[in-house]
Enzyme design. Structure first.
Site, PDB file in Angstrom:
ATOM      1  N   ARG A  27       0.824  -1.214   0.000  1.00 15.10           N
ATOM      2  CA  ARG A  27       0.000   0.000   0.000  1.00 15.10           C
ATOM      3  C   ARG A  27       0.856   1.262   0.000  1.00 15.10           C
ATOM      4  NH1 ARG A  27      -5.229  -1.472   2.031  1.00 15.10           N
ATOM      5  NH2 ARG A  27      -5.566   0.535   2.990  1.00 15.10           N
ATOM      6  N   ASN A  99      -5.861   5.246   9.517  1.00 12.73           N
ATOM      7  CA  ASN A  99      -5.649   5.363   8.069  1.00 12.73           C
ATOM      8  C   ASN A  99      -6.659   6.378   7.560  1.00 12.73           C
ATOM      9  OD1 ASN A  99      -5.516   5.029   5.311  1.00 12.73           O
ATOM     10  ND2 ASN A  99      -6.429   2.980   5.307  1.00 12.73           N
ATOM     11  N   GLU A 488       7.299   6.733 -12.338  1.00 14.14           N
ATOM     12  CA  GLU A 488       6.905   6.179 -11.039  1.00 14.14           C
ATOM     13  C   GLU A 488       8.022   5.374 -10.397  1.00 14.14           C
ATOM     14  OE1 GLU A 488       2.277   4.955 -10.633  1.00 14.14           O
ATOM     15  OE2 GLU A 488       3.343   3.880 -12.192  1.00 14.14           O
ATOM     16  N   HIS A 504       3.809  21.172 -31.259  1.00 11.33           N
ATOM     17  CA  HIS A 504       3.242  22.249 -30.434  1.00 11.33           C
ATOM     18  C   HIS A 504       3.970  22.376 -29.105  1.00 11.33           C
ATOM     19  CE1 HIS A 504       0.094  22.690 -33.363  1.00 11.33           C
ATOM     20  NE2 HIS A 504      -0.100  21.385 -33.329  1.00 11.33           N
TER      21      HIS A 504
HETATM   22  C1  G6P Z   1      -2.317   5.155  -7.317  1.00 15.78           C
HETATM   23  C2  G6P Z   1      -1.549   3.928  -7.781  1.00 15.78           C
HETATM   24  C3  G6P Z   1      -1.737   3.754  -9.284  1.00 15.78           C
HETATM   25  C4  G6P Z   1      -3.201   3.689  -9.627  1.00 15.78           C
HETATM   26  C5  G6P Z   1      -3.987   4.878  -9.081  1.00 15.78           C
HETATM   27  C6  G6P Z   1      -5.483   4.639  -9.174  1.00 15.78           C
HETATM   28  O1  G6P Z   1      -1.748   6.292  -7.855  1.00 15.78           O
HETATM   29  O2  G6P Z   1      -0.181   4.060  -7.480  1.00 15.78           O
HETATM   30  O3  G6P Z   1      -1.076   2.563  -9.719  1.00 15.78           O
HETATM   31  O4  G6P Z   1      -3.340   3.652 -11.022  1.00 15.78           O
HETATM   32  O5  G6P Z   1      -3.694   5.066  -7.695  1.00 15.78           O
HETATM   33  O6  G6P Z   1      -5.810   3.590  -8.311  1.00 15.78           O
HETATM   34  P1  G6P Z   1      -7.059   2.641  -8.501  1.00 15.78           P
HETATM   35  O7  G6P Z   1      -6.956   1.668  -7.366  1.00 15.78           O
HETATM   36  O8  G6P Z   1      -8.274   3.507  -8.417  1.00 15.78           O
HETATM   37  O9  G6P Z   1      -6.928   1.984  -9.831  1.00 15.78           O
END
Ligand code: G6P
Length: 609
Positions: A27, A99, A488, A504
């Site tokens: 996470r 959290n 990332e 552009h």
């Molecule tokens: C975070 C994660 C991404 C993910 C995004 C949306 O930024 O690091 O990998 O694409 O959240 O998350 P979700 O769980 O809604 O696809």
């Protein structure tokens, strides 16, 4: 996002708490801590900045023996990731892990300080134990103090509470962030998700929005937001959900990249009747594709790029007007929505705060709602009218890979279903397109064999400070996704652009130092992209061309490297072209020695705005 674990156990829990936290590492976090009751009464805490090994080292020097405890991995929002700000936060009466965000913490802090409570940290979280402590100081029992405190909090959160002197009680609460209760043999557990609880139990109940729970070794008493006692169903979590082992791979991301043929096959089998070459949606939908006036697609990050590919498909196959936006913009734009509109939410976790808020907005505006989610028990899944699950299995690497291609597989199936229902696609079209999807797992397996070549190329990319990705049509979102993956996990600056936008602006950046990755299957837009490549080549830019055999033969420009992909129908090109950009980012990051699975500052599941 932060991870929570709580155990009312029969043997010393500190080691188990840390093990569970390891399962929540995916996470994203930057400090961690545990608290136990020693000799059943006295509160002891161990906390450490950085990774869990630091906490383990602390515990090795100063072990804990308590049979009850809570643990936390913190992803800093309010206050730096220091030991002092690490959870659990505690007073003499209560310890708390949290959290999410307590939005009204400033007011609560001012109120509590005026009443004489003394705060020790800069966090929003500390308002919670301080308020519970104050109520307990007024004579309230733990559960009463928690119930009163919860009513004072605004924001989205999950909480777990431990009380010195109460060695058979942990209280958990859920509002906005997920929390699961696990039943063991004479032991009980709380965790941010079933993965955290996997080694302990497969009997899990998910708290509903607003619920709070008292767990003891023998029981769990769940209350809803009005404090009434309620029952929540206990589910047996399948073994597959617990497959969070890295296997022989060095990183989860590598494992997840290589799982794609299997999980895409799995996912497609859920949506297609391959023998009959037809789309068969698993859930009867409350809406009729033929009657829709507009489709709104809303998502964040990689899931947004999956939605962007789907826009091309829905427009082309179903002639359905599509509006797409990132959830953080959509929710505050409060766009007007047509009466016969479908809003489609794409999310791996199903918990992304902005995406969830957008879903709630669309529901309030009377839209039909559907979600493409990987976690079927998630909040977005539960609040949507229709769920179209991706069957990617748990995705642990923070950078999304297999979830993305599974999202694309589901969205392609939906676009075909829409196209048929709206009379745009003929039965022959459907047969052709479904067969193309049926061949996808095999194609993906072939693309994976390009890995050694891509690994070699990654050595070059690792030397760059900036990388540009270009694509047209449905390859444009793949260029965006490629740039996102690279930045990332390797921390190299990368940008994705529609190839036609090169002139552009970004063309000003072209020089020998900046590699330009061009995603260009030999489709009807190929010639246009070749012109853009020529513009790059003419300025000394170094091109990495990702194309198929026909494209490689026809490109006519000098490249740093040409990655030759198998020939594939247009429909599946975005899925297979996603792989080289994933592998390129992965191997570049490995060369650079970054923390591939848990890149700095990023979180897997963004449950705060
Ligand atoms: C975070 C994660 C991404 C993910 C995004 C949306 O930024 O690091 O990998 O694409 O959240 O998350 P979700 O769980 O809604 O696809």
């Amino acid at each position: 996002m932060c991870g929570i674990i709580g155990i009312v156990g029969l043997e010393p829990v500190a080691g188990h708490l840390v093990d569970a936290l390891k399962r929540l590492e995916y996470r994203g976090y930057d400090s961690a801590g545990v608290a136990t009751l020693e000799s059943g009464s006295h509160l002891a805490r161990r906390r450490a900045e950085g990774k869990l090994r630091n906490l383990e080292a602390r515990l090795a020097k100063e072990p804990l023996a308590g049979l009850i405890g809570i643990g936390h991995t913190r992803w800093a929002t309010h206050g730096a990731p220091t030991e002092a700000n690490a959870h659990p936060h505690a007073t003499s009466r209560v310890a708390v892990v949290h959290n999410g965000i307590i939005e009204n913490f400033r007011e609560l802090r001012a109120e509590l300080e005026a009443k004489g409570q003394v705060f020790a940290t800069e966090t929003d979280s500390e308002a919670v134990p301080q308020m519970v402590d104050w109520y307990m100081g007024q004579g309230d029992a733990p559960a009463t103090a928690v119930a009163k405190t919860l009513k004072r909090l605004t924001g989205a959160f999950a909480l777990a509470f431990l009380f010195p002197g109460h060695d058979d009680l942990i209280i958990g609460a859920r509002r906005g962030s997920p929390l699961a209760v696990g039943w063991g043999e004479g032991e009980m557990f709380l965790g941010s998700d079933a993965i955290a609880l996997a080694p302990f139990t497969d009997r899990v109940a998910y708290l509903e929005e607003g619920d709070w729970v008292e767990i003891t070794r023998a029981s769990a008493t769940i209350h809803d937001e009005t404090d009434a006692v309620v029952e929540r169903p206990i589910a047996i979590v399948s073994a597959a959900a617990f497959q969070v082992d890295r296997g022989n791979y060095r990183h989860f991301m590598a494992k997840e990249i290589h799982e794609q043929p299997e999980v895409i096959g799995h996912t497609l089998a859920h949506f297609l009747d391959l023998a009959g070459s037809t789309v068969r949606l698993p859930n009867p939908t409350a809406f009729d594709w033929a009657k829709l006036d507009r489709l709104s697609i809303v998502a964040c990050g990689t899931a947004y790029y999956a939605g962007l590919v789907a826009k091309y498909w829905f427009e082309q196959f179903a002639r359905l007007p599509v509006e797409i936006d990132v959830a953080s913009e959509f929710r505050y734009r409060e766009p007007p929505l047509p009466k016969n509109g479908l809003a489609l939410f794409v999310s791996q976790s199903g918990e992304t705060a902005d995406t969830l808020a957008s879903l709630r907005y669309c529901k309030a505006e009377g839209q039909h709602t559907a979600s493409v989610v990987n976690v079927k028990t998630s909040t977005i899944a539960r609040e949507s009218e229709a769920i179209f699950p991706t069957l990617a299995g748990p995705e642990i690497g923070v950078a999304s890979t297999k979830a993305f291609t599974c999202q694309l597989s589901v969205l392609a199936s939906l676009a075909i279903a829409a196209g048929r229902a709206r009379g745009v696609l003929t039965r022959d079209d459907e047969i052709r397109l479904v067969r193309a999807l049926g061949d996808l797992p095999g194609l993906i397996a072939r693309v994976l064999r390009l890995e050694p070549k891509i690994e070699k190329l990654a050595r070059e990319i690792a030397k760059a400070t900036d990388v540009l990705y270009l694509g047209r049509g449905s390859a444009y979102p793949i260029a965006l996704e490629g740039a996102l993956k690279l930045k990332e996990i390797s921390y190299i600056h990368a940008e994705g652009y529609a190839a036609g936008e090169l002139k552009h602006g970004p063309i000003a950046l072209i020089d020998e130092a900046m590699p330009v990755v061009v995603i260009a299957p030999h489709d009807k837009l190929f010639e246009k992209t070749v012109s853009n490549m020529q513009e790059v080549a003419a300025r000394g830019g170094r091109i990495v061309l990702v194309t198929d055999e026909r494209g490689a033969a026809a490109a006519g420009v000098e490249t740093l490297e040409t990655i030759v992909m198998p020939d594939a129908p247009d429909l599946v090109a975005p899925m297979i072209y996603a792989l080289p950009v994933q592998m390129l980012a992965y191997h570049t990051a490995v060369f650079m020695g970054t923390d591939v699975d848990q890149p700095r500052n990023l979180a897997k599941s963004v449950t705060v705005e």
